[in-house]
Design an enzyme around this catalytic site. Structure first.
Site, PDB file in Angstrom:
ATOM      1  CE1 TYR A  94     -24.569   5.772 -14.091  1.00 38.23           C
ATOM      2  CE2 TYR A  94     -22.905   7.533 -13.685  1.00 38.23           C
ATOM      3  CZ  TYR A  94     -23.179   6.093 -13.466  1.00 38.23           C
ATOM      4  OH  TYR A  94     -22.718   5.367 -12.762  1.00 38.23           O
ATOM      5  CE1 TYR A 108      -9.672   9.795  -9.270  1.00 35.12           C
ATOM      6  CE2 TYR A 108     -11.026  11.029 -10.911  1.00 35.12           C
ATOM      7  CZ  TYR A 108      -9.780  10.606 -10.572  1.00 35.12           C
ATOM      8  OH  TYR A 108      -8.856  10.131 -11.429  1.00 35.12           O
ATOM      9  CB  ALA A 133      -1.132   3.839  -6.520  1.00 37.37           C
ATOM     10  CB  THR A 141      -7.601  13.183 -13.311  1.00 39.54           C
ATOM     11  OG1 THR A 141      -8.802  13.266 -14.042  1.00 39.54           O
ATOM     12  CG2 THR A 141      -8.049  13.644 -11.992  1.00 39.54           C
ATOM     13  CG  ASP A 142      -9.709  15.786 -17.767  1.00 44.12           C
ATOM     14  OD1 ASP A 142     -10.021  15.048 -16.980  1.00 44.12           O
ATOM     15  OD2 ASP A 142     -10.236  15.770 -18.966  1.00 44.12           O
ATOM     16  CD  GLU A 143     -12.785  12.933 -13.512  1.00 46.68           C
ATOM     17  OE1 GLU A 143     -13.561  13.113 -12.484  1.00 46.68           O
ATOM     18  OE2 GLU A 143     -12.593  11.837 -14.146  1.00 46.68           O
ATOM     19  CE  LYS A 165      -5.432  11.494  -9.672  1.00 49.15           C
ATOM     20  NZ  LYS A 165      -4.371  10.197  -9.401  1.00 49.15           N
ATOM     21  CG  ASP A 183      -2.003   0.813   1.360  1.00 50.84           C
ATOM     22  OD1 ASP A 183      -1.683   2.213   0.494  1.00 50.84           O
ATOM     23  OD2 ASP A 183      -3.035   0.802   2.089  1.00 50.84           O
TER      24      ASP A 183
HETATM   25  P1  NAD Z   1      -7.460   1.799 -11.639  1.00 53.22           P
HETATM   26  O1  NAD Z   1      -8.415   1.907 -10.770  1.00 53.22           O
HETATM   27  O2  NAD Z   1      -7.691   0.859 -13.025  1.00 53.22           O
HETATM   28  O3  NAD Z   1      -6.157   1.259 -11.148  1.00 53.22           O
HETATM   29  C1  NAD Z   1      -5.521   2.001  -9.850  1.00 53.22           C
HETATM   30  C2  NAD Z   1      -4.591   0.905  -9.300  1.00 53.22           C
HETATM   31  O4  NAD Z   1      -3.952   1.421  -8.149  1.00 53.22           O
HETATM   32  C3  NAD Z   1      -5.170  -0.771  -9.024  1.00 53.22           C
HETATM   33  O5  NAD Z   1      -4.326  -1.599  -9.485  1.00 53.22           O
HETATM   34  C4  NAD Z   1      -5.197  -0.478  -7.331  1.00 53.22           C
HETATM   35  O6  NAD Z   1      -4.967  -1.914  -6.848  1.00 53.22           O
HETATM   36  C5  NAD Z   1      -3.995   0.246  -7.123  1.00 53.22           C
HETATM   37  N1  NAD Z   1      -3.971   0.968  -5.805  1.00 53.22           N
HETATM   38  C6  NAD Z   1      -5.075   1.408  -5.420  1.00 53.22           C
HETATM   39  N2  NAD Z   1      -5.083   1.907  -3.999  1.00 53.22           N
HETATM   40  C7  NAD Z   1      -3.557   1.672  -3.611  1.00 53.22           C
HETATM   41  C8  NAD Z   1      -2.767   1.845  -2.559  1.00 53.22           C
HETATM   42  N3  NAD Z   1      -3.348   2.358  -1.364  1.00 53.22           N
HETATM   43  N4  NAD Z   1      -1.595   1.406  -2.860  1.00 53.22           N
HETATM   44  C9  NAD Z   1      -1.036   0.824  -3.946  1.00 53.22           C
HETATM   45  N5  NAD Z   1      -1.911   0.499  -4.898  1.00 53.22           N
HETATM   46  C10 NAD Z   1      -3.291   0.952  -4.919  1.00 53.22           C
HETATM   47  O7  NAD Z   1      -7.009   3.415 -12.099  1.00 53.22           O
HETATM   48  P2  NAD Z   1      -6.562   3.710 -13.532  1.00 53.22           P
HETATM   49  O8  NAD Z   1      -7.693   4.163 -14.504  1.00 53.22           O
HETATM   50  O9  NAD Z   1      -5.432   2.875 -14.127  1.00 53.22           O
HETATM   51  O10 NAD Z   1      -5.930   5.210 -13.155  1.00 53.22           O
HETATM   52  C11 NAD Z   1      -4.303   5.281 -12.913  1.00 53.22           C
HETATM   53  C12 NAD Z   1      -4.048   6.573 -12.377  1.00 53.22           C
HETATM   54  O11 NAD Z   1      -4.349   7.602 -13.524  1.00 53.22           O
HETATM   55  C13 NAD Z   1      -5.051   7.190 -11.288  1.00 53.22           C
HETATM   56  O12 NAD Z   1      -3.868   8.089 -10.544  1.00 53.22           O
HETATM   57  C14 NAD Z   1      -5.856   7.940 -11.844  1.00 53.22           C
HETATM   58  O13 NAD Z   1      -6.385   9.031 -10.985  1.00 53.22           O
HETATM   59  C15 NAD Z   1      -5.356   8.643 -13.219  1.00 53.22           C
HETATM   60  N6  NAD Z   1      -6.353   8.780 -14.285  1.00 53.22           N
HETATM   61  C16 NAD Z   1      -6.964   8.173 -14.753  1.00 53.22           C
HETATM   62  C17 NAD Z   1      -7.881   8.177 -15.720  1.00 53.22           C
HETATM   63  C18 NAD Z   1      -8.763   7.283 -16.432  1.00 53.22           C
HETATM   64  O14 NAD Z   1      -9.500   7.717 -17.671  1.00 53.22           O
HETATM   65  N7  NAD Z   1      -8.719   5.998 -16.258  1.00 53.22           N
HETATM   66  C19 NAD Z   1      -8.106   9.665 -16.349  1.00 53.22           C
HETATM   67  C20 NAD Z   1      -7.176  10.668 -15.803  1.00 53.22           C
HETATM   68  C21 NAD Z   1      -6.280  10.202 -14.683  1.00 53.22           C
HETATM   69  P1  TYD Z   2     -16.447   7.255 -16.008  1.00 54.23           P
HETATM   70  O1  TYD Z   2     -16.102   6.131 -17.112  1.00 54.23           O
HETATM   71  O2  TYD Z   2     -17.097   6.903 -14.813  1.00 54.23           O
HETATM   72  O3  TYD Z   2     -15.394   8.271 -16.054  1.00 54.23           O
HETATM   73  P2  TYD Z   2     -15.244   9.698 -15.481  1.00 54.23           P
HETATM   74  O4  TYD Z   2     -16.637  10.015 -14.520  1.00 54.23           O
HETATM   75  O5  TYD Z   2     -14.075   9.838 -14.690  1.00 54.23           O
HETATM   76  O6  TYD Z   2     -15.383  10.545 -16.468  1.00 54.23           O
HETATM   77  O7  TYD Z   2     -17.807   7.682 -16.651  1.00 54.23           O
HETATM   78  C1  TYD Z   2     -17.543   8.493 -18.236  1.00 54.23           C
HETATM   79  C2  TYD Z   2     -18.871   8.880 -18.427  1.00 54.23           C
HETATM   80  O8  TYD Z   2     -20.037   8.204 -18.613  1.00 54.23           O
HETATM   81  C3  TYD Z   2     -19.370   9.961 -17.381  1.00 54.23           C
HETATM   82  O9  TYD Z   2     -19.997  11.196 -17.666  1.00 54.23           O
HETATM   83  C4  TYD Z   2     -20.350   9.335 -16.553  1.00 54.23           C
HETATM   84  C5  TYD Z   2     -21.103   8.441 -17.572  1.00 54.23           C
HETATM   85  N1  TYD Z   2     -21.559   7.166 -17.264  1.00 54.23           N
HETATM   86  C6  TYD Z   2     -22.980   6.615 -17.755  1.00 54.23           C
HETATM   87  O10 TYD Z   2     -23.590   7.393 -18.182  1.00 54.23           O
HETATM   88  N2  TYD Z   2     -23.311   5.463 -17.292  1.00 54.23           N
HETATM   89  C7  TYD Z   2     -22.298   4.518 -16.478  1.00 54.23           C
HETATM   90  O11 TYD Z   2     -22.851   3.251 -15.954  1.00 54.23           O
HETATM   91  C8  TYD Z   2     -21.096   5.012 -16.107  1.00 54.23           C
HETATM   92  C9  TYD Z   2     -20.176   4.067 -15.278  1.00 54.23           C
HETATM   93  C10 TYD Z   2     -20.681   6.332 -16.576  1.00 54.23           C
END
Ligand code: NAD
Ligand code: TYD
Length: 339
Positions: A210, A153, A82, A125-127, A157, A59
């Site tokens: 949604y 969330y 992570a 993240t851009d969020e 971040k 962790d």
């Molecule tokens: P994910 O949820 O698929 O994976 C997260 C990983 O982190 C998992 O393997 C989990 O086991 C591990 N983890 C969680 N808590 C932990 C801890 N305390 N210690 C060690 N490991 C831990 O996420 P993802 O989509 O691969 O996102 C990766 C990164 O990119 C994140 O920082 C997320 O905020 C960022 N990000 C993701 C997106 C996207 O579209 N997926 C967009 C913008 C930014």
């Molecule tokens: P998501 O994949 O959760 O990413 P983020 O919230 O980080 O953008 O969702 C992408 C978009 O899709 C978001 O506007 C929420 C919408 N959404 C649905 O409409 N239905 C769903 O079941 C989920 C998971 C997301």
């Protein structure tokens, strides 16, 4: 170089691990992952065959374990993927998001500082910028825009980015931060929109959209993201933020219909459900800086990337079926029952 990749058993971290092992056989990758519900060791199974790869379950907020690993490994670069990542889960239980995303990042920063790491790269993240209105397609997220996070969330971040940048300004730690838009591609946990739609459509189950489905996301193919992170962690300027996105904006309903069409499934599967609390309207990145300074640009447009991604999930049915069975079903009930 010896590189720590945290969160490597998740979606982007695993893709990044494979990207690095493939493109940089001269480097060694150490993966640290707590294997939460989102971490899946099956995803990394091919990496275990590579002698440049080591996996460590742990962790990032466990200071003792993190320091032990840093003492052993003497990392050159740390890339922190992570995190707790699902907005809907953060609305249900914000505390875990603060623990992992903020305090966990701080533990890693302390360890990096105490072990003279040459570059700490924080995946953001851009969020963190909040959202843009739907009726202003001329507006894009720039690196110097104020932070205006909407969900627990994105607030966690934003805090992680700020503490990372503070360690640069205060202690001189060499850091970079990247903020990307929504990623898609192989190995994404099927709670996120695109894999969720694919697996539910494959099973002829309803697709929950949604609100009205008008919200817009800027979709980035995961391998384009991995390439950007690789460039930034090596050549980005200390203390700088880089936005990563490729002008691939689509509203959610369009994304869902594109997937259904590709799979030959009817649009009648679409079910409009109650909107997410505080649902961000539109995300859209301006990637001008990373292009100008580092020459990065996306290689995959949405239409070809989504087709490849859907085909990947069809070919890797076992991968998501293993996840969808078991606990994930209980989670699905909790989130969607009565919606
Ligand atoms: P994910 O949820 O698929 O994976 C997260 C990983 O982190 C998992 O393997 C989990 O086991 C591990 N983890 C969680 N808590 C932990 C801890 N305390 N210690 C060690 N490991 C831990 O996420 P993802 O989509 O691969 O996102 C990766 C990164 O990119 C994140 O920082 C997320 O905020 C960022 N990000 C993701 C997106 C996207 O579209 N997926 C967009 C913008 C930014
Ligand atoms: P998501 O994949 O959760 O990413 P983020 O919230 O980080 O953008 O969702 C992408 C978009 O899709 C978001 O506007 C929420 C919408 N959404 C649905 O409409 N239905 C769903 O079941 C989920 C998971 C997301």
């Amino acid at each position: 170089m010896n590189i720590l990749v945290t969160g490597a058993a998740g979606f982007i971290g695993s893709n990044f691990t494979y990207y690095m092992l493939d493109r940089h056989p001269e480097d060694r990758i150490v993966a640290l992952d707590a294997l939460t519900y989102a971490g899946n060791l099956e995803t990394l199974k091919e990496a275990f065959d590579n002698e440049n790869f080591r996996f460590m379950k742990g962790d990032i907020s466990d200071r003792e374990a993190v320091y032990k690993l840093f003492d052993e490994e003497r990392f050159d670069i740390v890339v922190n993927f992570a995190a707790e990542t699902h907005v809907d889960r953060s609305i249900e239980d914000p505390a875990l998001f603060l623990k992992t995303n903020v305090l966990g990042t701080q533990v890693l920063l302390d360890a990096a500082r105490d072990h003279d790491v040459k570059r700490f790269h924080q995946i953001g993240t851009d969020e963190v910028y909040g959202d843009l209105p739907l009726d202003r397609p001329d507006l894009f997220f720039k690196e110097d825009m104020p932070l205006k996070a909407s969900s627990p969330y994105s607030a966690s971040k934003a805090s992680a980015d700020l503490i990372t940048l503070a360690y640069h300004r205060t202690y001189g730690l060499p850091v970079t931060v990247s903020r990307c838009s929504n990623n898609y591609g192989p190995y994404q946990f099927p709670e996120k929109l695109i894999p969720l739609v694919i697996y539910r459509a494959e099973n002829d189950e309803t697709i929950p959209v949604y609100g009205t489905g008008e919200n817009v996301r800027d979709w980035l193919y995961v391998m384009d993201h991995c390439r950007a992170v690789d460039m930034i962690m090596r050549d980005g300027r200390d203390g700088e933020i880089y936005n990563i996105g490729g002008h691939n904006e689509r509203d959610n309903l369009t994304v869902v219909k594109t997937i259904l069409k590709h799979l030959g499934k009817p649009e009648s599967l679409i079910t409009f459900v109650t909107d997410r609390k505080g649902h961000d309207k539109r995300y859209a990145i301006d990637p001008e800086k990373v292009g100008r300074e580092l020459g990065w640009e996306p290689e995959t447009d949405f239409d070809s990337g989504i087709a490849e991604t859907i085909d990947w999930y069809i070919e890797h049915r076992d991968w998501w079926e293993h996840i969808v069975s078991g606990d994930y079903q209980n989670y699905y009930q909790k989130m969607y029952e009565g919606r």
